[in-house]
Design a protein around this motif. Sequence first.
Motif, PDB file in Angstrom:
ATOM      1  N   THR A 230      35.877  -2.553  10.829  1.00 55.89           N
ATOM      2  CA  THR A 230      35.387  -1.579  10.310  1.00 55.89           C
ATOM      3  C   THR A 230      34.344  -1.187   9.724  1.00 55.89           C
ATOM      4  OG1 THR A 230      36.987  -0.447  12.199  1.00 55.89           O
ATOM      5  CG2 THR A 230      35.138   0.967  11.467  1.00 55.89           C
ATOM      6  N   ASP A 231      35.083  -1.825   8.162  1.00 57.93           N
ATOM      7  CA  ASP A 231      34.096  -1.370   6.580  1.00 57.93           C
ATOM      8  C   ASP A 231      32.787  -2.642   7.052  1.00 57.93           C
ATOM      9  OD1 ASP A 231      33.178  -0.414   4.343  1.00 57.93           O
ATOM     10  OD2 ASP A 231      34.575  -1.890   3.931  1.00 57.93           O
ATOM     11  N   GLU A 232      33.591  -3.390   7.271  1.00 58.74           N
ATOM     12  CA  GLU A 232      32.340  -5.226   7.516  1.00 58.74           C
ATOM     13  C   GLU A 232      31.461  -4.861   8.797  1.00 58.74           C
ATOM     14  OE1 GLU A 232      34.890  -8.659   5.603  1.00 58.74           O
ATOM     15  OE2 GLU A 232      35.114  -7.682   8.589  1.00 58.74           O
ATOM     16  N   ARG A 233      31.977  -4.224  10.261  1.00 60.40           N
ATOM     17  CA  ARG A 233      30.633  -3.565  10.638  1.00 60.40           C
ATOM     18  C   ARG A 233      29.864  -2.957  10.396  1.00 60.40           C
ATOM     19  NH1 ARG A 233      33.383  -3.719  16.843  1.00 60.40           N
ATOM     20  NH2 ARG A 233      31.072  -2.783  16.921  1.00 60.40           N
ATOM     21  N   ALA A 234      30.269  -1.660   9.514  1.00 62.19           N
ATOM     22  CA  ALA A 234      29.311  -0.725   9.274  1.00 62.19           C
ATOM     23  C   ALA A 234      28.439  -1.096   7.830  1.00 62.19           C
ATOM     24  CB  ALA A 234      29.593   0.415   8.491  1.00 62.19           C
ATOM     25  N   ALA A 235      28.958  -1.951   6.906  1.00 62.54           N
ATOM     26  CA  ALA A 235      27.844  -2.738   6.069  1.00 62.54           C
ATOM     27  C   ALA A 235      26.671  -3.674   7.082  1.00 62.54           C
ATOM     28  CB  ALA A 235      28.813  -3.853   5.203  1.00 62.54           C
ATOM     29  N   LEU A 236      27.233  -4.460   7.884  1.00 68.46           N
ATOM     30  CA  LEU A 236      26.396  -4.560   8.537  1.00 68.46           C
ATOM     31  C   LEU A 236      25.192  -4.455   9.465  1.00 68.46           C
ATOM     32  CD1 LEU A 236      28.878  -7.852   9.510  1.00 68.46           C
ATOM     33  CD2 LEU A 236      26.876  -8.156   7.915  1.00 68.46           C
ATOM     34  N   LEU A 237      25.552  -3.073  10.007  1.00 70.63           N
ATOM     35  CA  LEU A 237      24.376  -2.210  10.544  1.00 70.63           C
ATOM     36  C   LEU A 237      23.692  -1.577   9.718  1.00 70.63           C
ATOM     37  CD1 LEU A 237      24.078  -0.754  13.151  1.00 70.63           C
ATOM     38  CD2 LEU A 237      26.061   1.462  12.616  1.00 70.63           C
ATOM     39  N   ARG A 238      23.998  -2.027   8.903  1.00 66.46           N
ATOM     40  CA  ARG A 238      23.166  -1.137   7.268  1.00 66.46           C
ATOM     41  C   ARG A 238      21.790  -1.974   7.702  1.00 66.46           C
ATOM     42  NH1 ARG A 238      27.061   0.794   4.636  1.00 66.46           N
ATOM     43  NH2 ARG A 238      27.365  -1.348   2.821  1.00 66.46           N
ATOM     44  N   TYR A 239      23.165  -3.106   7.130  1.00 71.99           N
ATOM     45  CA  TYR A 239      21.958  -4.477   7.227  1.00 71.99           C
ATOM     46  C   TYR A 239      20.443  -4.276   8.342  1.00 71.99           C
ATOM     47  CZ  TYR A 239      20.304  -9.671   6.906  1.00 71.99           C
ATOM     48  OH  TYR A 239      19.290 -10.792   7.547  1.00 71.99           O
ATOM     49  N   GLY A 240      21.377  -4.513   9.427  1.00 71.04           N
ATOM     50  CA  GLY A 240      20.365  -4.732  10.330  1.00 71.04           C
ATOM     51  C   GLY A 240      19.386  -3.557  11.022  1.00 71.04           C
ATOM     52  N   LEU A 241      19.547  -2.637  10.616  1.00 68.82           N
ATOM     53  CA  LEU A 241      18.790  -1.531  10.289  1.00 68.82           C
ATOM     54  C   LEU A 241      17.515  -1.357   9.738  1.00 68.82           C
ATOM     55  CD1 LEU A 241      21.789   1.671  11.446  1.00 68.82           C
ATOM     56  CD2 LEU A 241      19.687   0.779  13.056  1.00 68.82           C
ATOM     57  N   ALA A 242      17.918  -2.008   8.229  1.00 72.05           N
ATOM     58  CA  ALA A 242      16.945  -2.120   7.307  1.00 72.05           C
ATOM     59  C   ALA A 242      15.997  -2.975   7.966  1.00 72.05           C
ATOM     60  CB  ALA A 242      17.425  -1.863   5.793  1.00 72.05           C
ATOM     61  N   LEU A 243      16.509  -4.476   8.122  1.00 71.75           N
ATOM     62  CA  LEU A 243      15.771  -5.441   8.493  1.00 71.75           C
ATOM     63  C   LEU A 243      15.012  -4.866   9.926  1.00 71.75           C
ATOM     64  CD1 LEU A 243      15.820  -8.538   8.470  1.00 71.75           C
ATOM     65  CD2 LEU A 243      17.503  -9.034  10.787  1.00 71.75           C
ATOM     66  N   GLY A 244      15.054  -4.272  10.667  1.00 72.55           N
ATOM     67  CA  GLY A 244      14.256  -4.008  12.066  1.00 72.55           C
ATOM     68  C   GLY A 244      14.243  -3.519  11.166  1.00 72.55           C
ATOM     69  N   GLN A 245      14.101  -2.180  10.699  1.00 73.94           N
ATOM     70  CA  GLN A 245      12.540  -1.505   9.832  1.00 73.94           C
ATOM     71  C   GLN A 245      11.282  -2.417   9.702  1.00 73.94           C
ATOM     72  OE1 GLN A 245      14.001   1.990   8.246  1.00 73.94           O
ATOM     73  NE2 GLN A 245      11.784   2.540   6.982  1.00 73.94           N
ATOM     74  N   ALA A 246      11.719  -3.037   8.883  1.00 78.03           N
ATOM     75  CA  ALA A 246      11.393  -3.729   7.828  1.00 78.03           C
ATOM     76  C   ALA A 246      10.273  -4.676   8.741  1.00 78.03           C
ATOM     77  CB  ALA A 246      11.907  -4.765   7.034  1.00 78.03           C
ATOM     78  N   PHE A 247      11.135  -5.212   9.513  1.00 77.16           N
ATOM     79  CA  PHE A 247      10.126  -5.749  10.155  1.00 77.16           C
ATOM     80  C   PHE A 247       9.253  -5.716  11.430  1.00 77.16           C
ATOM     81  CE2 PHE A 247       9.793  -7.743  14.349  1.00 77.16           C
ATOM     82  CZ  PHE A 247       9.411  -9.741  15.503  1.00 77.16           C
ATOM     83  N   GLN A 248       9.330  -4.425  12.001  1.00 73.06           N
ATOM     84  CA  GLN A 248       8.680  -3.515  11.999  1.00 73.06           C
ATOM     85  C   GLN A 248       7.132  -2.931  11.530  1.00 73.06           C
ATOM     86  OE1 GLN A 248       7.765  -2.121  15.860  1.00 73.06           O
ATOM     87  NE2 GLN A 248       5.519  -2.016  15.126  1.00 73.06           N
ATOM     88  N   ILE A 249       7.287  -2.739   9.839  1.00 71.27           N
ATOM     89  CA  ILE A 249       6.261  -2.320   9.266  1.00 71.27           C
ATOM     90  C   ILE A 249       5.668  -3.715   8.960  1.00 71.27           C
ATOM     91  CG2 ILE A 249       5.791  -2.221   6.815  1.00 71.27           C
ATOM     92  CD1 ILE A 249       8.371  -0.234   6.879  1.00 71.27           C
ATOM     93  N   ALA A 250       6.253  -5.369   8.771  1.00 66.42           N
ATOM     94  CA  ALA A 250       5.948  -6.432   8.705  1.00 66.42           C
ATOM     95  C   ALA A 250       5.155  -6.489   9.930  1.00 66.42           C
ATOM     96  CB  ALA A 250       6.648  -7.502   8.604  1.00 66.42           C
ATOM     97  N   ASP A 251       5.303  -6.374  11.001  1.00 63.59           N
ATOM     98  CA  ASP A 251       4.375  -6.312  12.389  1.00 63.59           C
ATOM     99  C   ASP A 251       3.293  -5.571  12.170  1.00 63.59           C
ATOM    100  OD1 ASP A 251       4.613  -8.097  14.680  1.00 63.59           O
ATOM    101  OD2 ASP A 251       4.929  -7.024  15.870  1.00 63.59           O
ATOM    102  N   ASP A 252       3.035  -4.199  11.927  1.00 63.72           N
ATOM    103  CA  ASP A 252       1.686  -3.323  11.695  1.00 63.72           C
ATOM    104  C   ASP A 252       1.137  -3.382  10.746  1.00 63.72           C
ATOM    105  OD1 ASP A 252       3.971  -2.239  13.891  1.00 63.72           O
ATOM    106  OD2 ASP A 252       4.251  -0.346  12.587  1.00 63.72           O
TER     107      ASP A 252
END
Length: 324
Positions: A230-252
């Motif tokens: 559960t703790d590892e999934r929470a850390a990886l979710l933080r990674y994924g959410l930040a990555l998704g946000q960065a991806f969209q800004i880079a796309d813009d």
Amino acid sequence: MTSTQAHPAPVKSQGTEHAADDGFSHKLARVADTVETFLVERLGPEVGPGEIARPPRLMEAMRHAVLGGGKRLRPFLAVETARMLGGSEAGALAAGAGVELVHCYSLVHDDMPAMDDDDMRRGKPTVHKAYDEATAILVGDALQTLAFEIVADPTWQPDASIRADLVLGLARASGLGGMVGGQLLDLTAEGRFGPVSLDVDDTLRMQAMKTGAILAFSVEAGAMVGGATTDERAALLRYGLALGQAFQIADDILDREASPEAMGKATGKDKDAGKATLVDRLGLDGARAECDRLVGVCEEAVSRWGDRAQTLREAARFTVARKA
């Protein structure tokens, strides 16, 4: 496609001692090739169990939409996250391929005249241009359902509880509270349904749903297959959410600065359409600074895995440095 088909060729594991010698682009390309082979097999003409027929025009248009293009970043994230955790690479590949099919379906529908009205995608005519609008609608529908068929198939993931988690997670990431809802907010931001003004928080919410949810779930899928705590999934979710946000800004940023030839599609349309982007809210320099900050969030989120997370760190850097 079905439980009677052969397993995909496994993605060969690579020790950390060789990681520095093998560039990220080569790792991405190797997984992309494996994903392509998997998708070619799923999109063949052979009728599978439970199917009555596979209409040739539909299959041809589905292959047009899916094959021969794309970086396959979403399945790559699933595979590499599972690999880092020591999970089944075949299971992660199938889950990632399901996410990729959902992504491809969204592009087919997004390109249509009622949405973004694009003529080119990945350097070739969009599905509604190569075929027609009715076929494009059905292609998107078929790709979405095929995605869930693959994710739910015990051939790739024998653990029923993991399959259920994968199906539930993909549905939530791609549905009304994720990608589809985000697309509606994006159309709203254009003023399609009346005057509206989105601030930075509104824009972030829209982008987290439209683009970020699916990217974040790609990482989560790898975590599920890899048996993360559960703790590892929470850390990886933080990674994924930040990555998704960065991806969209880079796309813009790319939409403002890259050429249509580099992108394989029209550029500059977001600004002309009045779409809400962080480039508008923060400026180009501010948007780049936010990308750098988000890469730092990604790197911190996976720091507990040390060298084993090197590829995920490279993926975050690639996301903001890509040129197409």
